[in-house]
Design a protein around this motif. Structure first.
Motif, mmCIF file in Angstrom:
data_model
loop_
_atom_site.group_PDB
_atom_site.id
_atom_site.type_symbol
_atom_site.label_atom_id
_atom_site.label_comp_id
_atom_site.label_asym_id
_atom_site.label_seq_id
_atom_site.Cartn_x
_atom_site.Cartn_y
_atom_site.Cartn_z
ATOM 1 N N GLU A 176 0.864 -1.185 0.000
ATOM 2 C CA GLU A 176 0.000 0.000 0.000
ATOM 3 C C GLU A 176 0.897 1.231 0.000
ATOM 4 N N LYS A 177 0.635 2.145 -0.917
ATOM 5 C CA LYS A 177 1.540 3.294 -1.050
ATOM 6 C C LYS A 177 1.371 4.319 0.074
ATOM 7 N N GLU A 178 0.190 4.365 0.702
ATOM 8 C CA GLU A 178 -0.036 5.369 1.752
ATOM 9 C C GLU A 178 0.486 4.871 3.097
ATOM 10 N N GLY A 179 0.429 5.773 4.092
ATOM 11 C CA GLY A 179 0.901 5.412 5.432
ATOM 12 C C GLY A 179 -0.177 4.754 6.276
ATOM 13 N N HIS A 198 -8.155 5.959 0.532
ATOM 14 C CA HIS A 198 -8.784 6.601 -0.639
ATOM 15 C C HIS A 198 -10.275 6.242 -0.728
ATOM 16 N N GLN A 199 -10.720 5.613 -1.810
ATOM 17 C CA GLN A 199 -12.176 5.430 -1.958
ATOM 18 C C GLN A 199 -12.835 4.807 -0.722
ATOM 19 N N THR A 200 -12.173 3.798 -0.169
ATOM 20 C CA THR A 200 -12.792 3.054 0.942
ATOM 21 C C THR A 200 -13.010 3.938 2.175
ATOM 22 N N HIS A 240 -13.517 7.231 2.024
ATOM 23 C CA HIS A 240 -14.225 8.474 1.657
ATOM 24 C C HIS A 240 -15.495 8.129 0.896
ATOM 25 N N ASN A 241 -16.357 7.348 1.511
ATOM 26 C CA ASN A 241 -17.591 7.029 0.779
ATOM 27 C C ASN A 241 -18.804 7.194 1.681
ATOM 28 N N SER A 242 -19.973 6.755 1.193
ATOM 29 C CA SER A 242 -21.217 7.000 1.932
ATOM 30 C C SER A 242 -21.454 5.980 3.036
ATOM 31 N N GLY A 294 -25.065 14.078 -0.226
ATOM 32 C CA GLY A 294 -24.205 13.983 -1.394
ATOM 33 C C GLY A 294 -24.162 12.531 -1.813
ATOM 34 N N PRO A 295 -23.213 12.104 -2.613
ATOM 35 C CA PRO A 295 -22.225 12.939 -3.286
ATOM 36 C C PRO A 295 -22.700 13.372 -4.671
ATOM 37 N N ASN A 296 -22.209 14.557 -5.086
ATOM 38 C CA ASN A 296 -22.413 14.976 -6.471
ATOM 39 C C ASN A 296 -21.362 14.268 -7.331
ATOM 40 N N VAL A 313 -13.213 10.467 -4.072
ATOM 41 C CA VAL A 313 -13.012 10.429 -5.531
ATOM 42 C C VAL A 313 -13.255 9.003 -6.018
ATOM 43 N N ARG A 314 -14.180 8.880 -6.977
ATOM 44 C CA ARG A 314 -14.512 7.555 -7.529
ATOM 45 C C ARG A 314 -13.552 7.202 -8.653
ATOM 46 N N ALA A 315 -13.124 5.968 -8.687
ATOM 47 C CA ALA A 315 -12.332 5.462 -9.819
ATOM 48 C C ALA A 315 -13.316 4.825 -10.787
ATOM 49 N N ASN A 372 -12.078 -2.115 -12.718
ATOM 50 C CA ASN A 372 -13.217 -1.230 -12.449
ATOM 51 C C ASN A 372 -13.960 -1.782 -11.246
ATOM 52 N N ALA A 373 -13.852 -1.060 -10.136
ATOM 53 C CA ALA A 373 -14.533 -1.505 -8.904
ATOM 54 C C ALA A 373 -15.154 -0.294 -8.212
ATOM 55 N N PRO A 374 -16.085 0.378 -8.939
ATOM 56 C CA PRO A 374 -16.772 1.506 -8.292
ATOM 57 C C PRO A 374 -17.891 0.971 -7.389
ATOM 58 N N PRO A 396 -21.098 -0.656 -6.186
ATOM 59 C CA PRO A 396 -21.078 -1.037 -4.778
ATOM 60 C C PRO A 396 -19.927 -1.986 -4.410
ATOM 61 N N ALA A 397 -18.706 -1.668 -4.831
ATOM 62 C CA ALA A 397 -17.606 -2.615 -4.591
ATOM 63 C C ALA A 397 -17.219 -2.701 -3.120
ATOM 64 N N ALA A 398 -17.501 -1.673 -2.329
ATOM 65 C CA ALA A 398 -17.208 -1.808 -0.895
ATOM 66 C C ALA A 398 -18.179 -2.826 -0.293
HETATM 67 C C1 LIG Z 1 -17.917 9.304 -2.983
HETATM 68 C C2 LIG Z 1 -18.036 7.810 -2.977
HETATM 69 C C3 LIG Z 1 -19.158 7.182 -2.390
HETATM 70 C C4 LIG Z 1 -19.268 5.803 -2.392
HETATM 71 N N1 LIG Z 1 -20.275 5.199 -1.682
HETATM 72 C C5 LIG Z 1 -20.294 3.845 -1.577
HETATM 73 C C6 LIG Z 1 -21.226 3.190 -0.723
HETATM 74 O O1 LIG Z 1 -21.977 3.833 -0.007
HETATM 75 N N2 LIG Z 1 -21.241 1.835 -0.711
HETATM 76 C C7 LIG Z 1 -20.391 1.075 -1.469
HETATM 77 O O2 LIG Z 1 -20.482 -0.151 -1.442
HETATM 78 N N3 LIG Z 1 -19.470 1.671 -2.249
HETATM 79 C C8 LIG Z 1 -19.376 3.026 -2.284
HETATM 80 N N4 LIG Z 1 -18.419 3.633 -3.028
HETATM 81 C C9 LIG Z 1 -17.487 2.806 -3.779
HETATM 82 C C10 LIG Z 1 -16.428 2.197 -2.876
HETATM 83 O O3 LIG Z 1 -15.878 3.153 -1.982
HETATM 84 C C11 LIG Z 1 -15.332 1.604 -3.764
HETATM 85 O O4 LIG Z 1 -15.952 0.764 -4.709
HETATM 86 C C12 LIG Z 1 -14.341 0.766 -2.954
HETATM 87 O O5 LIG Z 1 -13.878 1.484 -1.844
HETATM 88 C C13 LIG Z 1 -13.185 0.370 -3.856
HETATM 89 O O6 LIG Z 1 -12.196 -0.217 -3.048
HETATM 90 P P1 LIG Z 1 -10.729 -0.417 -3.607
HETATM 91 O O7 LIG Z 1 -9.983 -1.181 -2.596
HETATM 92 O O8 LIG Z 1 -10.840 -0.980 -5.006
HETATM 93 O O9 LIG Z 1 -10.164 1.051 -3.832
HETATM 94 P P2 LIG Z 1 -9.413 2.068 -2.796
HETATM 95 O O10 LIG Z 1 -10.129 2.112 -1.491
HETATM 96 O O11 LIG Z 1 -9.272 3.325 -3.551
HETATM 97 O O12 LIG Z 1 -8.025 1.362 -2.584
HETATM 98 C C14 LIG Z 1 -7.014 1.302 -3.567
HETATM 99 C C15 LIG Z 1 -5.695 1.416 -2.841
HETATM 100 O O13 LIG Z 1 -4.618 1.190 -3.754
HETATM 101 C C16 LIG Z 1 -3.523 2.009 -3.337
HETATM 102 N N5 LIG Z 1 -2.614 2.142 -4.463
HETATM 103 C C17 LIG Z 1 -2.843 2.760 -5.650
HETATM 104 N N6 LIG Z 1 -1.741 2.673 -6.437
HETATM 105 C C18 LIG Z 1 -0.825 1.962 -5.745
HETATM 106 C C19 LIG Z 1 0.527 1.538 -6.028
HETATM 107 N N7 LIG Z 1 1.116 1.803 -7.202
HETATM 108 N N8 LIG Z 1 1.192 0.832 -5.077
HETATM 109 C C20 LIG Z 1 0.609 0.537 -3.871
HETATM 110 N N9 LIG Z 1 -0.651 0.942 -3.556
HETATM 111 C C21 LIG Z 1 -1.364 1.627 -4.477
HETATM 112 C C22 LIG Z 1 -4.215 3.314 -2.941
HETATM 113 O O14 LIG Z 1 -3.403 4.117 -2.123
HETATM 114 C C23 LIG Z 1 -5.466 2.808 -2.255
HETATM 115 O O15 LIG Z 1 -5.313 2.683 -0.853
HETATM 116 C C24 LIG Z 1 -18.270 5.019 -3.028
HETATM 117 C C25 LIG Z 1 -17.150 5.633 -3.588
HETATM 118 C C26 LIG Z 1 -17.007 7.005 -3.530
HETATM 119 C C27 LIG Z 1 -15.757 7.641 -4.038
#
Ligand SMILES: Cc1cc2nc3c(=O)[nH]c(=O)nc-3n(C[C@H](O)[C@H](O)[C@H](O)COP(=O)(O)OP(=O)(O)OC[C@H]3O[C@@H](n4cnc5c(N)ncnc54)[C@H](O)[C@@H]3O)c2cc1C
Length: 390
Positions: free
Chosen positions: A31-34, A39-41, A43-45, A262-264, A340-342, A368-370, A372-374
């Motif tokens: 994981e690149k962060e500390g 990120h998405q996980t 900062h969501n609803s 939100g979110p817009n 921020v949504r990917a 692509n894991a927007p 309801p991927a959480a």
């Molecule tokens: C505004 C918003 C509202 C949402 N509401 C909901 C909801 O209510 N319910 C729901 O189910 N889903 C919701 N979602 C969607 C959900 O948050 C995402 O689908 C889910 O969090 C995706 O998880 P992830 O692990 O794929 O991504 P992330 O949580 O973004 O994790 C990806 C990780 O990869 C790391 N990374 C990136 N590049 C590298 C690299 N080169 N080396 C090492 N690490 C790296 C990043 O730092 C990050 O921590 C929402 C999303 C947003 C943005």
């Protein structure tokens, strides 16, 4: 024992890592962060979606329905705060009623219990709501997704979990995958890319040429002032416009008792651009060079302009919310953190609707894991772990 490298410490990467560990693999998470879930996980609803919106048979539909149950069970078993509070989708005028009915049919097709109710019945759930009809969905819930991640990290005790470890380069050498990080090279038998907003770039580092690119869509939130939280008991959503990729601004009671609005959806000027002033020339050039961007911009020009205006004006934001709950006014809203949504986009400008997972020898890429991927993360994990075994 097989050694698997997972890139990304959001809910998808950590769920995949746990699933592989349960199946007997040794796992390294980079994981690149500390911290985890930054990120998405984080900062969501915080909504455990029921699965009513998605095309029947799609990965989203199947994994949301199954994930709603499996995530709630996981939260229950691991002491993670959650609540199955149900939600209302409300038609605010007669024009929206046919779309509400279409949504009810889709819920039925996906096996999600949902019932159409009158405005008076809707007000029994949410006394302040304004609507002509509503859909009541009982299985929708709320959960603390970062706390889920903290629990997944505990489940991975004894495995190799590395923060501050960006994957900088990837190569496959014979039977081995090598990932370069600032601390040195990590070697494994297989690689899983769960890098969210950077998943397309990580795929390219690994030698793939994915057709889709990630477009970052910021979702901004307000919070209701604490003395106005009583305006909303649970979750109140508008009827989504099927032509648009997002659900529309809604009112969400969070697990800590706050109420988010939100979110817009505005194009972010940086992949991890949480504010208008967060700008990355490199990210902008990437987006501008991709042919799909301009096609998308033309298709959604009017909506895009309206979204930007609403982003800049609290008054407009409040007006959208007042369609659902008329008592909500501009003065009730306090800015909250954005997410921020990917969202993957194809060169023809279309947004990839379903989850997208691609395989290459010794590699799986979650592209692509927007939402309801959480909600569906534990199901995505089972699916991905199954692909590694093949
Ligand atoms: C505004 C918003 C509202 C949402 N509401 C909901 C909801 O209510 N319910 C729901 O189910 N889903 C919701 N979602 C969607 C959900 O948050 C995402 O689908 C889910 O969090 C995706 O998880 P992830 O692990 O794929 O991504 P992330 O949580 O973004 O994790 C990806 C990780 O990869 C790391 N990374 C990136 N590049 C590298 C690299 N080169 N080396 C090492 N690490 C790296 C990043 O730092 C990050 O921590 C929402 C999303 C947003 C943005």
């Amino acid at each position: 024992m097989r050694q698997v490298i997972v890139i990304g410490g959001g809910i998808v990467g950590l769920s995949v890592a746990r699933e592989l560990a349960l199946r007997g693999d040794a796992v390294t998470v980079l994981e690149k962060e500390g911290g985890w879930a930054r990120h998405q996980t984080g900062h969501n609803s915080g909504v455990l979606h029921a699965g009513l919106y998605y095309r029947p048979g799609s990965l989203k539909a199947r994994m949301s329905v199954a994930g709603n149950a499996s995530m709630a069970r996981y939260a229950e078993e691991n002491g993670v705060p959650f609540e199955i509070c149900g939600k209302l989708v409300v038609a605010t005028d007669a024009e929206e009623v046919p779309r509400l009915h279409a949504l009810a049919s889709r819920a039925e097709a996906n096996g999600v219990p949902a019932k159409l109710i009158t405005a008076a019945e809707a007000r029994e759930y949410e006394p302040e709501v304004s609507c002509v009809a509503a859909l009541r969905v009982e299985s929708t819930g709320i959960v603390d997704f970062p706390a889920v991640c903290a629990s997944l990290v505990r489940d991975l005790d004894g495995h190799d979990l590395r923060l501050h470890s960006p994957a900088l380069a990837i190569r496959t050498r014979g039977e081995e995958v090598e990932v370069a990080t600032p601390q040195g090279v990590v070697r494994g038998d297989a690689l899983i890319n769960c890098a969210g907003l950077h998943s397309d770039r990580v795929a390219r580092l690994a030698g793939l040429r994915p057709a889709a690119t990630i477009v970052p869509f910021r979702g901004e939130y307000y919070e209701l002032r604490s003395d106005r939280r009583n305006l909303v008991r649970g979750l109140i959503y508008p009827v989504p416009d099927p032509a648009l990729p997002f659900l529309g601004v809604h009112l969400t009671r969070m697990i800590d008792g706050s109420v988010h609005a939100g979110p817009n959806a505005v194009l972010a000027l940086r992949r991890e651009g949480y504010r208008w002033r967060d700008l990355s020339p490199a990210d902008l050039v990437d987006v501008a060079r991709f042919p799909g961007t301009w096609k998308l911009a033309r298709r959604f020009a009017r909506t895009g302009v309206e979204e930007v205006l609403r982003s800049l004006s609290r008054k407009r934001f409040a007006a959208s919310l007042a369609r659902l709950v008329p008592a909500v006014g501009e003065a009730d809203l306090v800015r909250a953190e954005a997410g921020v949504r990917a969202q993957a986009m194809l060169p023809d400008g279309s947004l990839v609707d379903d989850f997208l997972i691609e395989s290459a020898p010794r590699q799986i890429h979650v592209l692509n894991a927007p939402s309801p991927a959480a909600t569906g993360a534990l199901e995505i994990a089972k699916h991905v772990a199954g692909l590694v075994r093949d």
